[in-house]
Design a protein around this motif. Structure first.
Motif, short mmCIF file in Angstrom:
data_model
loop_
_atom_site.label_atom_id
_atom_site.label_comp_id
_atom_site.label_asym_id
_atom_site.label_seq_id
_atom_site.Cartn_x
_atom_site.Cartn_y
_atom_site.Cartn_z
N GLN A 31 36.77 35.34 44.61
CA GLN A 31 36.63 34.22 45.54
C GLN A 31 38.01 33.70 45.96
O GLN A 31 38.24 33.45 47.14
N LEU A 61 31.96 40.31 49.56
CA LEU A 61 32.28 38.94 49.97
C LEU A 61 32.80 38.89 51.40
O LEU A 61 32.43 37.99 52.16
N GLU A 71 34.84 37.07 38.96
CA GLU A 71 34.19 36.57 40.18
C GLU A 71 35.03 35.48 40.83
O GLU A 71 35.23 35.48 42.06
N LYS A 72 35.55 34.58 40.03
CA LYS A 72 36.40 33.52 40.56
C LYS A 72 37.67 34.10 41.18
O LYS A 72 38.15 33.60 42.19
#
Length: 81
Positions: A12, A54, A8-9
């Motif tokens: 991002q 995202l 997930e990081k």
């Protein structure tokens, strides 16, 4: 499918700099392995899906500059600017 925290990081970080190697380094992969890790992560369908999600979240129809100008003009008209 739920991504692991590091994945997930990575998503991002990738969204910000659009560079898989840099994103991999940002989330803690070593200088030596960042290129390969970034490449492998981008190939995963769940990573691709999350990146699409995202990007949709961050896309907006609001023209930020126009909106700020309107708020500034309204504040000036009310003697607050």
């Amino acid at each position: 499918m739920q991504l692991k925290e590091r994945q997930e990081k990575f998503c991002q970080a990738y969204l910000i700099n659009k560079n898989a190697t840099a994103a991999a380094k940002d989330v803690g992969y070593s200088e030596r392995s960042a290129y390969n890790q970034g490449y492998e992560l981008l190939k995963k369908p769940e990573i691709q899906q999350r990146l699409e999600e995202l990007e949709q979240e961050y896309n907006t129809d609001v023209d930020v500059i126009t909106e700020l100008e309107k708020q500034y003009e309204a504040a000036k008209a009310n003697n607050n600017g």
